[in-house]
Design a protein around this motif. Sequence first.
Motif, mmCIF file in Angstrom:
data_model
loop_
_atom_site.group_PDB
_atom_site.id
_atom_site.type_symbol
_atom_site.label_atom_id
_atom_site.label_comp_id
_atom_site.label_asym_id
_atom_site.label_seq_id
_atom_site.Cartn_x
_atom_site.Cartn_y
_atom_site.Cartn_z
ATOM 1 N N GLY A 235 0.312 -1.112 0.481
ATOM 2 C CA GLY A 235 0.145 -0.167 0.009
ATOM 3 C C GLY A 235 0.810 1.374 -0.304
ATOM 4 N N ILE A 236 1.482 1.156 0.898
ATOM 5 C CA ILE A 236 2.955 2.165 0.410
ATOM 6 C C ILE A 236 3.397 2.677 -0.821
ATOM 7 N N ARG A 237 4.094 1.345 -1.145
ATOM 8 C CA ARG A 237 4.584 1.919 -2.375
ATOM 9 C C ARG A 237 3.679 2.302 -3.650
ATOM 10 N N ASN A 238 2.537 1.322 -3.339
ATOM 11 C CA ASN A 238 1.482 2.478 -4.836
ATOM 12 C C ASN A 238 1.305 3.769 -4.340
ATOM 13 N N PHE A 239 1.423 4.311 -3.178
ATOM 14 C CA PHE A 239 1.043 5.641 -2.408
ATOM 15 C C PHE A 239 2.043 5.917 -3.406
ATOM 16 N N LYS A 240 2.834 5.395 -2.909
ATOM 17 C CA LYS A 240 4.715 6.912 -3.224
ATOM 18 C C LYS A 240 4.719 7.026 -4.810
ATOM 19 N N ARG A 241 4.082 5.147 -5.369
ATOM 20 C CA ARG A 241 4.434 5.996 -6.732
ATOM 21 C C ARG A 241 2.769 6.291 -8.041
ATOM 22 N N ALA A 242 1.915 6.720 -7.584
ATOM 23 C CA ALA A 242 1.081 7.827 -7.725
ATOM 24 C C ALA A 242 1.611 9.141 -7.530
ATOM 25 N N PHE A 243 1.759 9.098 -6.158
ATOM 26 C CA PHE A 243 2.085 10.374 -5.700
ATOM 27 C C PHE A 243 2.669 10.707 -6.230
ATOM 28 N N SER A 244 4.366 10.026 -6.840
ATOM 29 C CA SER A 244 5.284 10.608 -8.150
ATOM 30 C C SER A 244 5.084 10.818 -9.288
ATOM 31 N N GLU B 217 1.898 11.777 -10.031
ATOM 32 C CA GLU B 217 1.158 13.146 -9.520
ATOM 33 C C GLU B 217 1.951 14.793 -10.112
#
Length: 65
Positions: free
Chosen positions: A36-45, A47
Amino acid sequence: MIPQLSLTEILLILVVAMLLFGAGRLPEIGRSLGEGIRNFKRAFSGEEEKVKEVKGQEVKKGEKS
């Protein structure tokens, strides 16, 4: 502000987690949390890149005028 956790506090949290979820489920929970943290970081980067791209287009439009 996030307070700093000492080693004792971290161990206490881990013991409580083992009591609540059991030792067998902890690796599964850790994997899910990490994913979940990896997916959040990937989505944030992703954006951030979109914002930089849009800003770059605005600068180019301003230079043409």
